[in-house]
Design a protein around this motif. Structure first.
Motif, PDB file in Angstrom:
ATOM      1  N   GLN A  84     -58.720 -17.705 -86.934  1.00 32.18           N
ATOM      2  CA  GLN A  84     -58.336 -18.927 -86.230  1.00 32.18           C
ATOM      3  C   GLN A  84     -59.141 -20.103 -86.779  1.00 32.18           C
ATOM      4  O   GLN A  84     -60.366 -20.041 -86.870  1.00 32.18           O
TER       5      GLN A  84
ATOM      6  N   TYR B 141     -63.746 -20.998 -89.651  1.00 36.26           N
ATOM      7  CA  TYR B 141     -62.772 -20.107 -89.017  1.00 36.26           C
ATOM      8  C   TYR B 141     -63.506 -19.113 -88.124  1.00 36.26           C
ATOM      9  O   TYR B 141     -64.620 -18.687 -88.438  1.00 36.26           O
ATOM     10  N   GLN B 142     -62.849 -18.724 -87.050  1.00 36.03           N
ATOM     11  CA  GLN B 142     -63.337 -17.643 -86.211  1.00 36.03           C
ATOM     12  C   GLN B 142     -62.443 -16.433 -86.437  1.00 36.03           C
ATOM     13  O   GLN B 142     -61.219 -16.545 -86.409  1.00 36.03           O
ATOM     14  N   GLN B 143     -63.035 -15.290 -86.677  1.00 38.64           N
ATOM     15  CA  GLN B 143     -62.250 -14.083 -86.904  1.00 38.64           C
ATOM     16  C   GLN B 143     -62.622 -13.025 -85.868  1.00 38.64           C
ATOM     17  O   GLN B 143     -63.782 -12.632 -85.761  1.00 38.64           O
ATOM     18  N   THR B 144     -61.641 -12.579 -85.106  1.00 38.02           N
ATOM     19  CA  THR B 144     -61.823 -11.515 -84.129  1.00 38.02           C
ATOM     20  C   THR B 144     -60.725 -10.488 -84.307  1.00 38.02           C
ATOM     21  O   THR B 144     -59.644 -10.807 -84.821  1.00 38.02           O
TER      22      THR B 144
ATOM     23  N   ALA C  30     -51.687 -12.800 -89.874  1.00 39.26           N
ATOM     24  CA  ALA C  30     -52.571 -12.022 -89.000  1.00 39.26           C
ATOM     25  C   ALA C  30     -53.340 -10.945 -89.743  1.00 39.26           C
ATOM     26  O   ALA C  30     -54.270 -10.358 -89.204  1.00 39.26           O
TER      27      ALA C  30
ATOM     28  N   SER D  16     -49.430  -4.428 -89.251  1.00 40.46           N
ATOM     29  CA  SER D  16     -50.856  -4.731 -89.172  1.00 40.46           C
ATOM     30  C   SER D  16     -51.686  -3.657 -89.873  1.00 40.46           C
ATOM     31  O   SER D  16     -52.836  -3.907 -90.242  1.00 40.46           O
TER      32      SER D  16
ATOM     33  N   GLY E 179     -58.743  -9.193 -82.207  1.00 43.78           N
ATOM     34  CA  GLY E 179     -57.539  -9.468 -81.433  1.00 43.78           C
ATOM     35  C   GLY E 179     -56.776 -10.696 -81.862  1.00 43.78           C
ATOM     36  O   GLY E 179     -55.555 -10.737 -81.803  1.00 43.78           O
ATOM     37  N   GLN E 180     -57.472 -11.706 -82.308  1.00 46.02           N
ATOM     38  CA  GLN E 180     -56.847 -13.003 -82.623  1.00 46.02           C
ATOM     39  C   GLN E 180     -56.738 -13.285 -84.115  1.00 46.02           C
ATOM     40  O   GLN E 180     -56.108 -14.271 -84.507  1.00 46.02           O
TER      41      GLN E 180
END
Lengths: 112, 121
Positions: free
Chosen positions: B44, B35-38, A104, A9, B40-41
């Motif tokens: 998405q 899209y949602q970007q955080t 990710a 990451s 932690g995730q």
């Protein structure tokens, strides 16, 4: 369904060093593969893509990636890192229906 | 040509409020994805619209909704905001066509806007 795994990451390199960002994909059909870059407070920008043909793909800003079917990989490289390369990098895969899946992300830090 | 434009760029809301975000795609692009970007995730997928119809939907609660207008501009709405909705919301447009493929074939390239950063207090 296709999926993407980005190994690491966070990656940190020194300015002038080789950049290697790893991406492995899973797809039941020949995929389309992409690398996108995201600079702070910006959206994603296409770096390069692989569709068919030559497996070594050259992109913007000196980046390139090689599609290796036998390894199901599409690693991103740049021979010499520059401070301006610091960003987050996303690998993505899509099938022939163009449903795209993103990894990710890997945050690249470049040290002076 | 102009890129993908998202408004507003930044906004702050409180829990329980609702928010509407806007996206103007590149001229000629009829497919718009959100899209949602955080942290932690990651990224998405929320939903995709084509010709005013929702074509695909991600795994988000019904509080998240969207629509597309005849000029391909799209809006997304989040009702009854929660703290966890704080994120960067990204819109992307493409030449993806009616059947999912591109006119003339080839890979679908998403062109992203700069995003709308939502903070929920």
């Amino acid at each position: 369904a296709q999926s993407v795994t980005q190994l690491g990451s966070h990656v940190s390199v020194s300015e002038g060093a080789l950049v290697l960002l790893r991406c492995n994909y899973s797809s039941s059909v020949p995929p389309y593969l992409f690398w996108y870059v995201q600079y702070p407070n910006q959206g994603l920008q296409l770096l390069l893509k692989y569709t068919t043909g030559a497996t070594l793909v050259k992109g913007i800003n000196g980046f390139e990636a090689e599609f290796k079917k036998s390894e199901t990989s599409f690693h991103l490289t740049k021979p010499s890192a520059h401070m301006s390369d610091a960003a987050e990098y996303f690998c993505a895969v899509s099938d022939r229906n163009n449903d795209m899946r993103f990894g990710a992300g890997t945050r690249l830090t470049v040290k002076p | 040509k102009a890129g993908v434009t998202q408004t507003p760029r930044y906004l702050i809301k409180t829990r329980g409020q609702q928010v509407t975000l806007s996206c103007s795609p590149i001229s000629g692009h009829r497919s718009v994805s959100w899209y949602q970007q955080t942290p932690g995730q990651g990224l998405q997928f929320l939903f995709e619209y084509f010709s005013e119809t929702q074509r695909n939907k991600g795994n988000f609660p019904g509080r998240f909704s969207g629509r597309q207008f005849s000029n391909s501009r799209s809006e997304m709405n989040v009702s009854t905001l929660e703290l966890g909705d704080s994120a960067l919301y990204l819109c992307a447009s493409s030449l993806k066509g009616l059947a999912g493929g591109l006119v003339g074939g080839g890979a679908n390239v998403l062109t992203f806007g700069a995003g709308s950063r939502l903070t929920v207090l």
